[in-house]
Design a protein around this motif. Structure first.
Motif, PDB file in Angstrom:
ATOM      1  N   LYS A 163     -23.018  26.571 -39.679  1.00 15.34           N
ATOM      2  CA  LYS A 163     -23.109  25.102 -39.613  1.00 15.34           C
ATOM      3  C   LYS A 163     -21.759  24.467 -39.945  1.00 15.34           C
ATOM      4  N   MET A 164     -21.071  25.029 -40.934  1.00 12.31           N
ATOM      5  CA  MET A 164     -19.765  24.474 -41.315  1.00 12.31           C
ATOM      6  C   MET A 164     -18.742  24.682 -40.200  1.00 12.31           C
ATOM      7  N   ARG A 165     -18.837  25.810 -39.506  1.00 13.22           N
ATOM      8  CA  ARG A 165     -17.941  26.063 -38.376  1.00 13.22           C
ATOM      9  C   ARG A 165     -18.183  25.027 -37.277  1.00 13.22           C
ATOM     10  N   GLU A 166     -19.452  24.726 -37.013  1.00 14.65           N
ATOM     11  CA  GLU A 166     -19.792  23.719 -36.008  1.00 14.65           C
ATOM     12  C   GLU A 166     -19.281  22.342 -36.435  1.00 14.65           C
ATOM     13  N   MET A 167     -19.339  22.070 -37.739  1.00 16.57           N
ATOM     14  CA  MET A 167     -18.827  20.791 -38.253  1.00 16.57           C
ATOM     15  C   MET A 167     -17.313  20.705 -38.056  1.00 16.57           C
ATOM     16  N   GLU A 168     -16.622  21.814 -38.263  1.00 16.79           N
ATOM     17  CA  GLU A 168     -15.167  21.825 -38.067  1.00 16.79           C
ATOM     18  C   GLU A 168     -14.818  21.533 -36.618  1.00 16.79           C
ATOM     19  N   ILE A 169     -15.580  22.125 -35.694  1.00 15.87           N
ATOM     20  CA  ILE A 169     -15.322  21.893 -34.261  1.00 15.87           C
ATOM     21  C   ILE A 169     -15.524  20.413 -33.925  1.00 15.87           C
ATOM     22  N   ILE A 170     -16.602  19.827 -34.436  1.00 14.17           N
ATOM     23  CA  ILE A 170     -16.874  18.403 -34.186  1.00 14.17           C
ATOM     24  C   ILE A 170     -15.763  17.550 -34.781  1.00 14.17           C
ATOM     25  N   ASP A 171     -15.298  17.932 -35.973  1.00 14.97           N
ATOM     26  CA  ASP A 171     -14.238  17.168 -36.637  1.00 14.97           C
ATOM     27  C   ASP A 171     -12.943  17.226 -35.823  1.00 14.97           C
ATOM     28  N   LYS A 172     -12.609  18.387 -35.273  1.00 16.56           N
ATOM     29  CA  LYS A 172     -11.407  18.513 -34.443  1.00 16.56           C
ATOM     30  C   LYS A 172     -11.517  17.644 -33.194  1.00 16.56           C
ATOM     31  N   GLU A 173     -12.708  17.667 -32.557  1.00 15.97           N
ATOM     32  CA  GLU A 173     -12.898  16.854 -31.352  1.00 15.97           C
ATOM     33  C   GLU A 173     -12.744  15.366 -31.664  1.00 15.97           C
ATOM     34  N   ARG A 174     -13.283  14.943 -32.788  1.00 11.51           N
ATOM     35  CA  ARG A 174     -13.181  13.534 -33.162  1.00 11.51           C
ATOM     36  C   ARG A 174     -11.726  13.159 -33.467  1.00 11.51           C
ATOM     37  N   SER A 175     -10.999  14.073 -34.112  1.00 13.01           N
ATOM     38  CA  SER A 175      -9.591  13.795 -34.417  1.00 13.01           C
ATOM     39  C   SER A 175      -8.784  13.645 -33.137  1.00 13.01           C
ATOM     40  N   GLU A 176      -9.050  14.508 -32.166  1.00 18.58           N
ATOM     41  CA  GLU A 176      -8.329  14.412 -30.894  1.00 18.58           C
ATOM     42  C   GLU A 176      -8.651  13.102 -30.184  1.00 18.58           C
ATOM     43  N   GLU A 177      -9.937  12.704 -30.227  1.00 17.12           N
ATOM     44  CA  GLU A 177     -10.315  11.431 -29.616  1.00 17.12           C
ATOM     45  C   GLU A 177      -9.598  10.271 -30.293  1.00 17.12           C
ATOM     46  N   MET A 178      -9.505  10.329 -31.614  1.00 18.09           N
ATOM     47  CA  MET A 178      -8.833   9.254 -32.350  1.00 18.09           C
ATOM     48  C   MET A 178      -7.344   9.217 -31.994  1.00 18.09           C
ATOM     49  N   ARG A 179      -6.709  10.385 -31.835  1.00 18.90           N
ATOM     50  CA  ARG A 179      -5.295  10.425 -31.454  1.00 18.90           C
ATOM     51  C   ARG A 179      -5.095   9.824 -30.068  1.00 18.90           C
ATOM     52  N   GLU A 180      -6.016  10.142 -29.152  1.00 19.10           N
ATOM     53  CA  GLU A 180      -5.907   9.595 -27.796  1.00 19.10           C
ATOM     54  C   GLU A 180      -6.065   8.078 -27.814  1.00 19.10           C
ATOM     55  N   ILE A 181      -6.985   7.594 -28.618  1.00 19.94           N
ATOM     56  CA  ILE A 181      -7.194   6.150 -28.715  1.00 19.94           C
ATOM     57  C   ILE A 181      -5.956   5.474 -29.295  1.00 19.94           C
ATOM     58  N   ARG A 182      -5.385   6.096 -30.323  1.00 25.46           N
ATOM     59  CA  ARG A 182      -4.174   5.541 -30.924  1.00 25.46           C
ATOM     60  C   ARG A 182      -3.019   5.561 -29.928  1.00 25.46           C
ATOM     61  N   ALA A 183      -2.934   6.610 -29.139  1.00 22.87           N
ATOM     62  CA  ALA A 183      -1.862   6.721 -28.147  1.00 22.87           C
ATOM     63  C   ALA A 183      -2.007   5.634 -27.087  1.00 22.87           C
ATOM     64  N   GLU A 184      -3.268   5.296 -26.717  1.00 18.41           N
ATOM     65  CA  GLU A 184      -3.485   4.236 -25.734  1.00 18.41           C
ATOM     66  C   GLU A 184      -3.159   2.872 -26.330  1.00 18.41           C
ATOM     67  N   ASP A 185      -3.531   2.669 -27.609  1.00 17.77           N
ATOM     68  CA  ASP A 185      -3.280   1.378 -28.261  1.00 17.77           C
ATOM     69  C   ASP A 185      -1.797   1.189 -28.556  1.00 17.77           C
ATOM     70  N   PHE A 186      -1.124   2.254 -28.975  1.00 21.71           N
ATOM     71  CA  PHE A 186       0.304   2.188 -29.306  1.00 21.71           C
ATOM     72  C   PHE A 186       1.057   3.169 -28.401  1.00 21.71           C
ATOM     73  N   PRO A 187       1.487   2.707 -27.215  1.00 20.64           N
ATOM     74  CA  PRO A 187       2.122   3.637 -26.268  1.00 20.64           C
ATOM     75  C   PRO A 187       3.387   4.289 -26.816  1.00 20.64           C
ATOM     76  N   GLY A 188       4.109   3.595 -27.673  1.00 13.99           N
ATOM     77  CA  GLY A 188       5.336   4.181 -28.231  1.00 13.99           C
ATOM     78  C   GLY A 188       5.022   5.282 -29.221  1.00 13.99           C
ATOM     79  N   GLY A 189       3.835   5.240 -29.806  1.00 17.40           N
ATOM     80  CA  GLY A 189       3.447   6.250 -30.782  1.00 17.40           C
ATOM     81  C   GLY A 189       3.927   5.893 -32.163  1.00 17.40           C
ATOM     82  N   ASN A 190       3.429   6.572 -33.111  1.00 19.34           N
ATOM     83  CA  ASN A 190       3.786   6.393 -34.511  1.00 19.34           C
ATOM     84  C   ASN A 190       4.883   7.363 -34.870  1.00 19.34           C
ATOM     85  N   LYS A 191       5.777   6.948 -35.717  1.00 21.83           N
ATOM     86  CA  LYS A 191       6.827   7.869 -36.145  1.00 21.83           C
ATOM     87  C   LYS A 191       6.250   9.013 -36.957  1.00 21.83           C
ATOM     88  N   SER A 192       5.204   8.707 -37.707  1.00 21.49           N
ATOM     89  CA  SER A 192       4.598   9.774 -38.536  1.00 21.49           C
ATOM     90  C   SER A 192       3.918  10.825 -37.660  1.00 21.49           C
TER      91      SER A 192
END
Length: 196
Positions: A163-192
């Motif tokens: 179950k924890m492994r499945e949670m990690e996979i879901i967490d990675k997918e959500r992080s990638e989605e959040m990065r894509e959303i941030r990349a669309e909102d801020f095309p220049g990207g964050n320095k961090s």
């Protein structure tokens, strides 16, 4: 066979066999060694002895006043039920005659289906996994309290790790989605983000 199993004395067996041959009812208690028949004790309450009574020639009918005084002649009061809305019925009939279809009923059914779909939120798999892990931990604690912990520990811990492994996979997918959303909102990207 029942007499032998109940370990009756010879006297008790003879007494019971005599009752059977005479056709009498079997006694509730059979005293072990007395040849005298026990005197039946007076019961706590004795049912009244039915004696045949003479039937009177005159039938016993209740007078009309006694019958009318009871609830036999009272009628239940009428309680009106909820009535149909006549205006809606008229409109429905007009629609059926004009178009050949029951348009109002069709719209109502669509509205019900839409509201049902909107009311039920989609369950979050991550939350479900958290609840499942908690249930397994509680189960393992109960089994340990009953002394069966070693029997179930390996199985439960394996399920929890899956179950924890499945949670990690879901967490990675959500992080990638959040990065894509941030990349669309801020095309220049964050320095961090560039340093990571």
């Amino acid at each position: 066979a029942m007499m032998e199993e109940s370990k009756l004395t010879c006297f008790q067996r003879r007494y019971l066999m005599d009752c059977v041959t005479r056709g009498d009812t079997l006694p509730l208690q059979c005293h072990p060694a007395s040849s005298k028949e026990p005197v039946p004790a007076a019961p706590a309450f004795s049912p009244p002895v039915c004696q045949p009574s003479r039937l009177s020639a005159k039938p016993h009918l209740r007078p009309a006043k006694v019958c009318q005084a009871g609830d036999a002649y009272t009628q239940e009061k009428f309680k009106p039920q909820a009535r149909r809305d006549l205006e809606k019925e008229k409109q429905r009939l007009q629609n059926i005659l004009a178009t050949g279809k029951d348009v109002v009923e069709h719209n109502v059914k669509q509205m019900l289906v839409q509201t049902k779909e909107e009311d039920i939120p989609e369950p979050d798999r991550f939350e479900e996994l958290v609840n499942e892990i908690q249930e397994r931990r509680e189960f393992l604690a109960e089994m340990e309290a009953l002394g069966q912990g070693k029997k179930y520990q390996r199985i439960i811990l394996t399920e929890i790790s899956q179950k924890m492994r499945e949670m990690e996979i879901i967490d990675k997918e959500r992080s990638e989605e959040m990065r894509e959303i941030r990349a669309e909102d801020f095309p220049g990207g964050n320095k961090s983000d560039r340093h990571n």
